[in-house]
Design a protein around this motif. Structure first.
Motif, PDB file in Angstrom:
ATOM      1  N   TRP A 198       0.809  -1.216   0.000  1.00 50.21           N
ATOM      2  CA  TRP A 198       0.000   0.000   0.000  1.00 50.21           C
ATOM      3  C   TRP A 198       0.852   1.280   0.000  1.00 50.21           C
ATOM      4  N   ASP A 199       1.996   1.260   0.647  1.00 53.69           N
ATOM      5  CA  ASP A 199       2.795   2.495   0.695  1.00 53.69           C
ATOM      6  C   ASP A 199       3.707   2.612  -0.531  1.00 53.69           C
ATOM      7  N   PHE A 200       3.487   1.714  -1.507  1.00 52.58           N
ATOM      8  CA  PHE A 200       4.220   1.789  -2.769  1.00 52.58           C
ATOM      9  C   PHE A 200       3.267   2.176  -3.907  1.00 52.58           C
ATOM     10  N   VAL A 201       1.962   1.954  -3.638  1.00 55.40           N
ATOM     11  CA  VAL A 201       0.972   2.101  -4.713  1.00 55.40           C
ATOM     12  C   VAL A 201       0.843   3.545  -5.208  1.00 55.40           C
ATOM     13  N   GLU A 202       1.184   4.520  -4.335  1.00 56.57           N
ATOM     14  CA  GLU A 202       1.034   5.916  -4.755  1.00 56.57           C
ATOM     15  C   GLU A 202       2.237   6.434  -5.557  1.00 56.57           C
ATOM     16  N   LEU A 203       3.286   5.625  -5.700  1.00 51.44           N
ATOM     17  CA  LEU A 203       4.453   6.115  -6.461  1.00 51.44           C
ATOM     18  C   LEU A 203       4.108   6.411  -7.930  1.00 51.44           C
ATOM     19  N   PRO A 204       3.529   5.456  -8.684  1.00 53.37           N
ATOM     20  CA  PRO A 204       3.240   5.749 -10.089  1.00 53.37           C
ATOM     21  C   PRO A 204       2.285   6.928 -10.278  1.00 53.37           C
ATOM     22  N   SER A 205       1.324   7.078  -9.340  1.00 51.58           N
ATOM     23  CA  SER A 205       0.347   8.166  -9.487  1.00 51.58           C
ATOM     24  C   SER A 205       0.991   9.514  -9.165  1.00 51.58           C
ATOM     25  N   GLN A 206       1.731   9.556  -8.065  1.00 54.03           N
ATOM     26  CA  GLN A 206       2.310  10.840  -7.656  1.00 54.03           C
ATOM     27  C   GLN A 206       3.438  11.285  -8.580  1.00 54.03           C
ATOM     28  N   VAL A 207       4.166  10.328  -9.142  1.00 55.02           N
ATOM     29  CA  VAL A 207       5.266  10.729 -10.009  1.00 55.02           C
ATOM     30  C   VAL A 207       4.709  11.384 -11.278  1.00 55.02           C
ATOM     31  N   MET A 208       3.535  10.926 -11.746  1.00 53.64           N
ATOM     32  CA  MET A 208       2.950  11.505 -12.964  1.00 53.64           C
ATOM     33  C   MET A 208       2.591  12.985 -12.790  1.00 53.64           C
ATOM     34  N   GLU A 209       2.236  13.383 -11.567  1.00 52.49           N
ATOM     35  CA  GLU A 209       1.857  14.785 -11.332  1.00 52.49           C
ATOM     36  C   GLU A 209       2.992  15.745 -11.693  1.00 52.49           C
ATOM     37  N   ASN A 210       4.238  15.269 -11.592  1.00 49.13           N
ATOM     38  CA  ASN A 210       5.390  16.146 -11.837  1.00 49.13           C
ATOM     39  C   ASN A 210       5.397  16.746 -13.242  1.00 49.13           C
ATOM     40  N   TRP A 211       4.864  15.986 -14.216  1.00 49.15           N
ATOM     41  CA  TRP A 211       4.879  16.500 -15.597  1.00 49.15           C
ATOM     42  C   TRP A 211       3.989  17.739 -15.756  1.00 49.15           C
ATOM     43  N   CYS A 212       3.013  17.903 -14.845  1.00 46.30           N
ATOM     44  CA  CYS A 212       2.109  19.065 -14.938  1.00 46.30           C
ATOM     45  C   CYS A 212       2.841  20.378 -14.692  1.00 46.30           C
ATOM     46  N   TYR A 213       4.053  20.310 -14.134  1.00 43.96           N
ATOM     47  CA  TYR A 213       4.787  21.536 -13.786  1.00 43.96           C
ATOM     48  C   TYR A 213       5.893  21.847 -14.794  1.00 43.96           C
ATOM     49  N   GLU A 214       6.055  20.978 -15.798  1.00 41.30           N
ATOM     50  CA  GLU A 214       7.187  21.128 -16.715  1.00 41.30           C
ATOM     51  C   GLU A 214       6.765  21.822 -18.003  1.00 41.30           C
ATOM     52  N   LYS A 222       5.136  30.808 -13.031  1.00 40.18           N
ATOM     53  CA  LYS A 222       4.406  31.071 -11.784  1.00 40.18           C
ATOM     54  C   LYS A 222       3.805  29.790 -11.208  1.00 40.18           C
ATOM     55  N   ILE A 223       3.371  28.895 -12.102  1.00 43.96           N
ATOM     56  CA  ILE A 223       2.848  27.601 -11.616  1.00 43.96           C
ATOM     57  C   ILE A 223       3.964  26.892 -10.848  1.00 43.96           C
ATOM     58  N   LYS A 224       5.173  26.903 -11.418  1.00 42.15           N
ATOM     59  CA  LYS A 224       6.314  26.243 -10.758  1.00 42.15           C
ATOM     60  C   LYS A 224       6.653  26.935  -9.444  1.00 42.15           C
ATOM     61  N   GLU A 225       6.714  28.264  -9.508  1.00 42.03           N
ATOM     62  CA  GLU A 225       7.052  29.033  -8.288  1.00 42.03           C
ATOM     63  C   GLU A 225       6.025  28.788  -7.198  1.00 42.03           C
ATOM     64  N   ASP A 234      15.612  14.007   0.829  1.00 43.90           N
ATOM     65  CA  ASP A 234      16.049  15.375   0.505  1.00 43.90           C
ATOM     66  C   ASP A 234      15.360  15.948  -0.724  1.00 43.90           C
ATOM     67  N   ALA A 235      15.117  15.080  -1.724  1.00 36.50           N
ATOM     68  CA  ALA A 235      14.471  15.558  -2.954  1.00 36.50           C
ATOM     69  C   ALA A 235      13.087  16.135  -2.632  1.00 36.50           C
ATOM     70  N   LEU A 236      12.354  15.462  -1.729  1.00 42.66           N
ATOM     71  CA  LEU A 236      11.025  15.946  -1.352  1.00 42.66           C
ATOM     72  C   LEU A 236      11.111  17.274  -0.605  1.00 42.66           C
ATOM     73  N   LEU A 237      12.002  17.324   0.388  1.00 38.59           N
ATOM     74  CA  LEU A 237      12.120  18.539   1.195  1.00 38.59           C
ATOM     75  C   LEU A 237      12.540  19.719   0.331  1.00 38.59           C
ATOM     76  N   LYS A 238      13.394  19.429  -0.629  1.00 34.85           N
ATOM     77  CA  LYS A 238      13.860  20.479  -1.533  1.00 34.85           C
ATOM     78  C   LYS A 238      12.699  20.965  -2.407  1.00 34.85           C
ATOM     79  N   ARG A 239      11.961  20.009  -2.981  1.00 37.95           N
ATOM     80  CA  ARG A 239      10.842  20.367  -3.856  1.00 37.95           C
ATOM     81  C   ARG A 239       9.784  21.164  -3.092  1.00 37.95           C
ATOM     82  N   ALA A 240       9.586  20.789  -1.832  1.00 40.22           N
ATOM     83  CA  ALA A 240       8.552  21.453  -1.031  1.00 40.22           C
ATOM     84  C   ALA A 240       9.048  22.770  -0.429  1.00 40.22           C
TER      85      ALA A 240
END
Length: 675
Positions: A492-508, A532-535, A666-672
């Protein structure tokens, strides 16, 4: 005519929805259970010695007709239900849980499984077969197979009761959502609201033969209202109505049900030899123990809280400066956040929505899946739908081979629960040399098109679409031998990886250029908006993180302790929220009694997994960014090691094979923006 239990003669073996009537479900489930029992009996009475093939494999392929019929029923009970179906669900659920127990408590069957399990080191199994054997053995030992008879009976009773209670919980929340509406007749009360929200509310009133405007607790109606309405009293009315669902002491009250569910889960865990429900659940998760989950959440809390407090103080000062608000309340949060966001970034959803026409965003998701994984999506009109609004697609690979059938169901309606989810009508598996391809569905609740406008999405809805589509890809690209290990059948704590990773393309920018075009002029979204969306992506990220942590901690508080001492849910909840609270408490509101994720869905002791998976997704996307967001090689690694592998191996092993290392937070903390 036995529609649900005969072989479907439809294109791609899709569900013949138009031929299914409500009265078909109950007999079909009964027949499905009888057939599955027959298959199990054949395994148990097989005179040959137990082997991996004649016991473990045979079990995994058994019950196919039952699985198919019940997945069609329960999917429709979420997306297109009615009173009759809800009644049928109350009859079917105990039958299914009784059947599940008949299998896991079948001593002769367990004896055969145990025999195979005890020889596993000598059987020369491949990793997928080893996982299947482990899972089958554990699904028995973790569900009472080693218990004495009277305790097995106790377990059956608990399971029956739990399946009924969680259904009732969900029905109460849905009834309360449907029961509330705010009917406005004074145009001045609409001040601040976007034109689209006003038009949708007008259509709703018209449909009921009323003058004026109607707002409801469905998200496409509720969210714009609390975000934009200038009238503070009306925002308060809406927010309190949403917060007191199933907490009103009426026939739909969930206080008792919530406590019963928590207590029964605890009792069940104790019966099976576990300290608490969380200890039971987390044994089969990446996190492994309640202690680890709590330390993960508290560690994040320590990092996020200072930022959250700063953001809250900034918001409170802004509301005071703007409107003289002395005390910021919950119904002020979304409203002033939106105003502050506009002031800081000069960017609001209303400016962005014209660039996010639903059809084009969906097309964009398809194009991105094509660039990354070589898929093509073609809308087809010759397969059955369960509602006219559903769209159906044929998904093929670069060789023109069928990968999946995809159903997309995007608008709210009376028979559909709130929120967004991915599900499947048919799993992928390989049997007798045939690779059976899956039928996958995404269900969401987006703003409907109106007489003058197509469906235009908020940016939040765009990321929701990509999120569910990520789960969809996990299902579509599944390529495993056994149905129970296929697609999203992962920890269950792996199932959100494919879904959450896809959201990243919305900011590129590179990805947005593919689909973010103005619905009237065709102009590509301006670069400054993209920046501004990225910021603004990490705007109030501290507060958002705190909110997610609070839900995770509430879940753990119910399930990693003995809940028998909880008498007052509201008081209990307040204590749990102490370290994460920013707004004053609202006496009439209680979150637990409508916390469907954990009391109706499968997230009990698992709500932390959203944040857990965010660590994975930020780390995974950092890899794409290093090489290029459409890099074929990284995409292939992601497809081969994550998307197609389902639950065939331990998630951390799969992740390391994709990434070459364990994920770093670190990648998460940096992104957030929290580092």
């Amino acid at each position: 005519m036995k529609v649900l239990t005969s072989k479907f003669t439809t294109k791609y073996n899709t569900a013949p929805f138009s031929q299914i009537k409500n009265e078909d479900y109950f007999p079909a489930i009964q027949e499905g259970i009888a057939l599955a029992k027959g298959e199990i009996d054949a395994i148990v009475t097989n005179p040959e010695a137990p082997t991996f093939e004649n016991t473990i494999e045979a079990m995994d392929y058994s019950g196919a007709i039952l699985d198919r019929a019940s997945s069609i029923f329960f999917n429709l009970n979420s997306a297109e239900t009615n009173d009759e179906m809800q009644k049928i669900a109350q009859e079917i659920s105990p039958l299914l849980s009784e059947f599940g127990n008949d299998i896991t408590l079948n001593a002769d069957l367990f004896a055969r499984i145990k025999t195979v399990y005890e020889q596993k080191d000598r059987l020369n199994l491949n990793p997928e077969q080893t996982t299947l054997l482990d899972k089958k053995y554990k699904s028995f030992s973790r569900n009472g197979a080693n218990l004495p008879e009277e305790k097995k009976n106790q377990l059956r009773e608990i399971d029956k009761e739990l399946s009924k209670l969680s259904l009732q919980f969900g029905e109460n929340v849905l009834a309360e959502t449907n029961a509330f509406e705010m009917h406005l007749t004074d145009y001045n009360h609409l001040a601040g609201l976007p034109e689209g929200a006003i038009e949708a509310a007008r259509s709703l009133a018209k449909a009921q033969g009323k003058e004026g405007w109607i707002f409801t607790l469905d998200f496409p109606s509720y969210i714009p209202f609390v975000t934009y309405a200038d009238n503070r009293e009306l925002r308060k009315k809406m927010a309190i109505a949403a917060g007191k669902k199933a907490f009103q002491g009426n026939e739909f009250d969930n206080k008792e049900i919530t406590l019963k569910i928590a207590r029964l889960r605890h009792e069940r865990a104790n019966l099976l030899g576990y300290k608490t429900h969380s200890h039971f659940v987390l044994e089969e998760r990446m996190a492994q123990s309640p202690e680890k989950v709590k330390s993960f959440l508290n560690d994040l809390l320590a990092k996020a809280k200072p930022a959250a407090q700063r953001e809250f103080d900034e918001l409170a000062a802004f509301a005071k400066k703007l409107d003289g608000i002395e005390q910021l309340e919950k119904w002020d949060g979304a409203y002033y956040s939106e105003k502050l966001k506009q002031e800081l970034f000069n960017l609001d959803d209303e400016k962005l929505k014209p660039y996010f026409q639903l059809e084009k965003v969906l097309e964009g998701a398809f194009t991105i899946a094509g660039k990354l994984f070589g898929l093509t999506f073609t809308e087809i009109f010759d397969i059955d739908k369960y509602h006219e609004e559903v769209m159906t697609y044929e998904v093929k690979d670069e060789f023109g081979e069928l990968v999946a059938v995809f159903y997309a169901d995007f608008f709210p309606r009376k028979g559909k629960r709130n929120g967004a989810w991915m599900t499947s009508f048919k799993s992928q598996y390989i049997k007798d040399g045939v690779n059976e391809r899956p039928h996958i569905s995404n269900v969401c609740n987006f703003t409907k098109p109106t007489e003058t406008k197509p469906s235009l999405l908020t940016f939040n809805e765009v990321t929701t679409l990509f999120h569910e589509f990520g789960h969809g890809l996990h299902g579509m690209l599944a390529n495993t031998t056994y149905p129970s290990l296929s697609g999203t059948s992962v920890y269950w704590d792996f199932v959100e990886l494919p879904s959450q990773v896809m959201e990243n393309w919305c900011y590129e920018p590179e990805a947005l250029a593919l689909f973010a075009t103005h619905y009237q002029t065709g102009e590509i979204i301006p670069q400054e908006y993209v920046e501004k969306i990225k910021e603004s992506a990490s705007f109030q990220e501290g507060m958002a993180t705190l909110r997610q942590i609070s839900f995770g901690l509430l879940d753990m508080a119910f399930h990693s302790n003995n809940p028998t001492d909880i008498t007052d849910i509201k008081a209990f909840e307040k204590t749990v929220f102490e370290d994460t609270t920013l707004y004053p408490d609202v006496a009439e509101n209680c979150m637990s009694v409508a916390f469907s994720h954990i009391f109706q869905g499968g997230y009990s002791s698992g709500y932390y997994s959203y944040k857990w998976a965010e660590v994975l997704d930020a780390d995974a996307f950092a890899y794409f960014q290093e090489k290029g967001i459409f890099d074929k090689e990284v995409a292939k690694k992601f497809k081969d090691n994550i998307l197609s592998k389902g639950g065939t191996e331990l998630p951390m092993e799969l992740y390391k094979r994709f990434r070459g290392q364990e994920p770093s937070p670190d990648a998460l903390l940096k992104r957030a923006g929290l580092l």
